[in-house]
Write an enzyme that holds these catalytic residues in place. Structure first.
Site, PDB file in Angstrom:
ATOM      1  N   SER A   1      20.574 -54.975 -14.129  1.00 19.93           N
ATOM      2  CA  SER A   1      20.173 -54.744 -12.671  1.00 19.93           C
ATOM      3  C   SER A   1      20.881 -55.409 -11.448  1.00 19.93           C
ATOM      4  CB  SER A   1      18.649 -55.000 -12.420  1.00 19.93           C
ATOM      5  OG  SER A   1      17.965 -54.228 -13.314  1.00 19.93           O
TER       6      SER A   1
ATOM      7  N   SER B   1      19.811 -51.289 -16.861  1.00 15.34           N
ATOM      8  CA  SER B   1      20.154 -52.251 -15.637  1.00 15.34           C
ATOM      9  C   SER B   1      19.669 -51.057 -14.499  1.00 15.34           C
ATOM     10  CB  SER B   1      21.842 -52.197 -15.459  1.00 15.34           C
ATOM     11  OG  SER B   1      21.947 -52.642 -14.199  1.00 15.34           O
TER      12      SER B   1
ATOM     13  N   ASP C   1      20.132 -50.054 -11.126  1.00 14.64           N
ATOM     14  CA  ASP C   1      21.141 -49.954 -10.199  1.00 14.64           C
ATOM     15  C   ASP C   1      20.662 -49.290  -9.165  1.00 14.64           C
ATOM     16  OD1 ASP C   1      22.642 -51.260 -12.043  1.00 14.64           O
ATOM     17  OD2 ASP C   1      24.108 -49.988 -12.190  1.00 14.64           O
TER      18      ASP C   1
END
Lengths: 383, 383, 383, 383
Positions: free
Chosen positions: C254, C292, C294
């Protein structure tokens, strides 16, 4: 109080399930915690309270270990939510869905985390300690409607204790409707709103699946209300209704809609049927006010996603004819959303809240009579 | 043939403009080219033809030089379109919108390019030759509905000549409706469908703007049709209608909806009001079949985007209260879409097409009588 | 500790602002609260803690009364957020943005509500009491990264007191970077990550605007790290790095990215430049792992949205040439995101957390030497 | 001409397939038709022509009968496309993908229809004649890049004959790259661009799948070009390059990227990996100019969708661990997109087009030497 179907003023093309509720989808449970405390003058932070929390639990197992396919769709993305981003991205749901009053939402999301950690203590601990890869987090899913007309929003009265109570009470039986749980302090078409539910069964040649919905209704202007196609809001309105339905009511708002099905829909397919929910809302008279968060969260108990699969590939049932399925299940969504909104109205009684603010319960008999009078002239309309 | 409002069986909360059509938005013009050729047996590629093209022209100037704010929104993204991607990305529209029969679409898009090159010969030539930066392209916008039941789709009968004719006939006066232009070969609720239009004016305190819509209707099962809240489709259906409305008709479909307004909405705001179009469709009985391309293209003549601005910053009017505007203009969308769909039905006469396939015109008097009978019992309903 | 630009191993096409941080955008302030408590064995719920919260405040006024244009964009929507839905729908931001460790997020969102109610006590009270229309809510915006490797996530250590401290410390001066605030317990490319910032100024012929970013970095595998185009991660990795960069690290994760600008971009335009953030991430070696989150949150101080406008129409500055602006500001985003991620690494020192888990600070001199050795051979590369 | 990998200046973390092209995915074929006609002065509508069409064919069977899972994703949705809307909605692809020069696009889409009708004559004819339900249409999928610098766009030289030739030449062998087919007249980083391809194989523990890409490259400013992390564009530019890379080049543009895989990804999962394509573009120096249509079309040969399934439910292979798969296949996308863009540059020779406009082929040896000089100093960089 009778549900709209019991009054003989509502019928549908598709049949409903035995409970005509989201709990007709096998394994799905619903629980409520209702808080009605205090009365009179509103001292922000201390009540009076007309609020609560409702939970929809997709299956009785460990939802984090055995996730369900999920989707989130904003018809109008006003409102506050936690967890929708990850549901969209992963096409999966790993938390019960909690619906509450606006400003309670973060506290309820925090409580969902507490309970997920209790059930899955390795979350956030990591692989050294547990043999699991990584130190994953958990994605709580919570939505809200604004109950500020009746309730002391400032007090944020709902937290861990209330969430526990809602989950403890969760049942696969008939759904309690009206001014309960997250619906306690709500208003719909300027009448008392709240929780409503309904279900549909699709024909066997389309798989014989069940689809159920639960709504937390809090939208609309009184003049807009339509019941079974009859524009009753033009004639019957609460004493305090705003005068018009021409855009004067932009801050009215919100409905959170939960859709459950046992059809093996993946996340994209669930999103497709979620987009049909607006067609159900429209049948009740909604014009989707700008300040109304009209949001759908959908899941499939027929499409499970294991947290720790042992192989890269999994054989599973999928829909062979997506177009037919989306049409049929989409029709089920349209009908069930309409009926669930009506149930949320028909099952709610008058409530007096903070500062003596009053939301009148729908005058069920008067409405039913009006609808009957209209539709009886249409002799074959309600066969 | 009377429009639905003229029959006294339809009313709206917001008033319509003088023409009750998309051309009530100042500057907007509509043109049609209708092709009805041949009859009898269908020899793919040679007719019979029941097809055409309809154009919506945002303003009388050079649209490439003086673009309008634009948006595209797919309620259900079935169907073939050209140009939507760039409208979404740039929030602008630089081409008339052309609506035609399914397989004609690429030929119509090609013809839109031809005409844009004629009007703007420097497109694709570049700055060396013209002093303009770059060697830009042009983004034609075309949509379609499937007219294959009545028309020889294989023949792709519509091209440059027909587009020129539609544009040459474009007028800011009353919109021709029914089986004209891109609506020539269409079916709606298993009746004859086609082109319909309507408009609304929002109250002065919300800016006094006009919003108009034009639809190309081609969706729905007969049993679903609702007129003014009355489920007439339960009783009145064409002789060849399919027996049920429970998901048997997944391949029915499509409606392209064009929204125009003089309110200074930017692309995102236009998209927001476009999402309300489904609520208007739902009022006519639509359940948004999976195979139905329910797509909206919207533009604002009140928000212009110059192709070659001379400064980086431009002062312009914008909406101060987006929430009120979206609510009010959204209500205008809901109502105008509903009425435009009804007009597309009420203004279409029976048409016999390829292989003798027949789409019956809506039995206007029978429908109107049924609606009147129902609503008259509701004495104050149509005040 | 030097920032990457101070080491002489990074340069950009566009110039940075005087602080090379998000606070170069006039009025924007950043504050942190950092919690480093306890050490040794991890007893879930009691520490050790390596966590905190960072706030980005768009302007010094009342943000609820005087909102800024806003956008939210998920490159990969893993992770937990509150408030993104409404930012997207309304194109506006009415809350400071708070970034914290994963499981703290709901408590931080709750604290944002507390502070908004203090500043605007009429929220949730309504028009009878205040003369305001409606009884609106407030939309807190909070994001998170998973700090569970170093921190006791279970403890959810960050709440109202810490948020107040972060806001009290908010400054328009140079941004503190590295292991501070919401970056305290983070890991990036398996090194110590955290908070980083950077800014760019676009040329005067494109308006002379400033764009700044702040990132909370917590993504990537060590083998992937790229600095100024040099794949240093192939050679220099922390002792505990996972062996490969071939998909073994799906749960890494992240980065939350905040973009601020004084260019008068509306919500859609902000979303367009937000989509360029991934191009900046890619320059650091990211391949956007599935786990992740994003996510980008963007706002414009140059496009204000009053809560209570007095007229339906507002004259305002808008971009005349969106395409040029998106290209130029987009390049600013790409460059600033890259540099901010590098700053988050270069400004973080080794931290030992729960269970003795250790994240090594980037060996700045070793990395810089490697980059210099490579780029010096490329004699004109760093002119 | 050597591909970038053959020059020893490019390496990847994941291994490529035997052909290092999209045709490494079993069954996928690629064909081109290249048109190079005339020279000298440009008389719009008559040449000179530097254009063509490239087709990607997912499998050798009847694609309409046996569709593949599909997705479309716009990183920046500039440009003209046909068919993306339905690919997104249905998650399926039923047409070869055709890539051509901008203004040819509608004619190519029309030709795709012609060929689909030949192969499936019942399309548009209907069930009475064929026993099939309905009278379905077909969704052609076509994209484009602007070849106007070298080519007479006005002439729209590519149509049915050229599409037939491209399809007839389609092969599952090595992909012809550079100035062929839809890449004939393109420019990339102000050098000659065109068609490029590459592939990756994911490790067996992640399923051992193959993923291949094909790009039609036409974007970027010379100063931005990066090869293997080395910013060669800072030093080596064509004689006619624009002076800066600071936003002067907003109308440069476009890349269409096709992704194929045999991993059984559904439409949503394909969209997730498509979003990683921007990370590959960024590795080549792209900053995603506003006027650049950066669009991805993806399909899976491992997830088939029958047009006429005989049962509502189908057992099929699906991914058990989506997160691991998206990470690994996403990395394959990032790497393969980067290498395919480089191949499109390295495989293109200088071309002189209309008006003597010249696009220089990349000076391969000079670039390679620069990259080698830089990376050799980084002794272990290319192990």
């Amino acid at each position: 109080m009778p549900r709209v179907r019991d009054l003989g003023i509502y019928e549908s093309a598709l049949p409903c399930g035995p409970l005509n509720g989201i709990t007709d989808v096998p394994g799905v449970a619903v629980g409520h915690c209702t808080v009605i405390e205090g009365e009179g003058a509103f001292t922000p932070g201390t009540g009076p309270y007309r609020t609560g929390v409702t939970v929809v639990v997709p299956h009785p197992g460990n939802l984090y270990e055995d996730k369900v396919a999920g989707a989130a769709y904003a018809i109008n993305g006003f409102g506050k939510y936690t967890g929708l981003e990850q549901v969209r991205e992963t096409g999966s749901l790993e938390s019960p869905i909690a619906l509450t009053g606006t400003l309670n939402m973060p506290r309820v999301a925090d409580a969902l985390i507490t309970l997920a950690l209790e059930a899955n203590p390795y979350i956030g601990v990591g692989f050294e300690a547990t043999g699991r890869q990584g130190y994953a987090s958990v994605n709580p899913v919570a939505g809200e409607c604004n109950d500020g007309f009746l309730n002391d929003m400032h007090g944020r009265r709902i937290g861990e204790a209330e969430l526990r109570q809602a989950l403890a009470s969760a049942s696969t039986g008939a759904v309690a409707e009206g001014a309960v749980g997250g619906g306690t302090g709500l208003s719909c078409f300027e009448w008392k709103g709240g929780i409503g539910s309904a279900s549909r069964r699709v024909p066997d040649q389309h798989g014989g699946f069940t689809l159920g919905v639960l709504v937390q209704s809090n939208f609309g202007a009184a003049a807009e209300l339509v019941v079974s196609g009859v524009p009753v809001g033009r004639h019957i309105r609460p004493p305090d209704a705003r005068p018009t339905n021409t855009g004067e009511t932009s801050d009215q708002g919100s409905i959170v809609m939960v859709i459950a099905t046992d059809a093996p829909l993946d996340g994209r397919q669930l999103e497709r049927i979620s987009r049909r929910a607006g067609f159900g809302l429209a049948r009740t008279g909604s014009t989707c006010h700008s300040g109304s968060g009209d949001v759908v969260i959908a899941f499939s108990t027929g499409y499970r996603i294991p947290d720790r699969p042992s192989t890269p590939i999994l054989m599973r049932d999928t829909l062979a004819n997506e177009q037919a399925a989306v049409t049929t299940l989409g029709q089920a969504v349209v009908e069930a959303i309409e009926e669930a909104v009506l149930n949320s109205l028909f099952m709610s009684e008058t409530m007096v809240g903070r500062d003596g603010n009053t939301r009148h319960g729908l005058p069920v008999e008067e409405i039913a009579a009006w609808v009957r009078k209209t539709t009886e002239s249409d002799c074959t309309r309600m066969p």
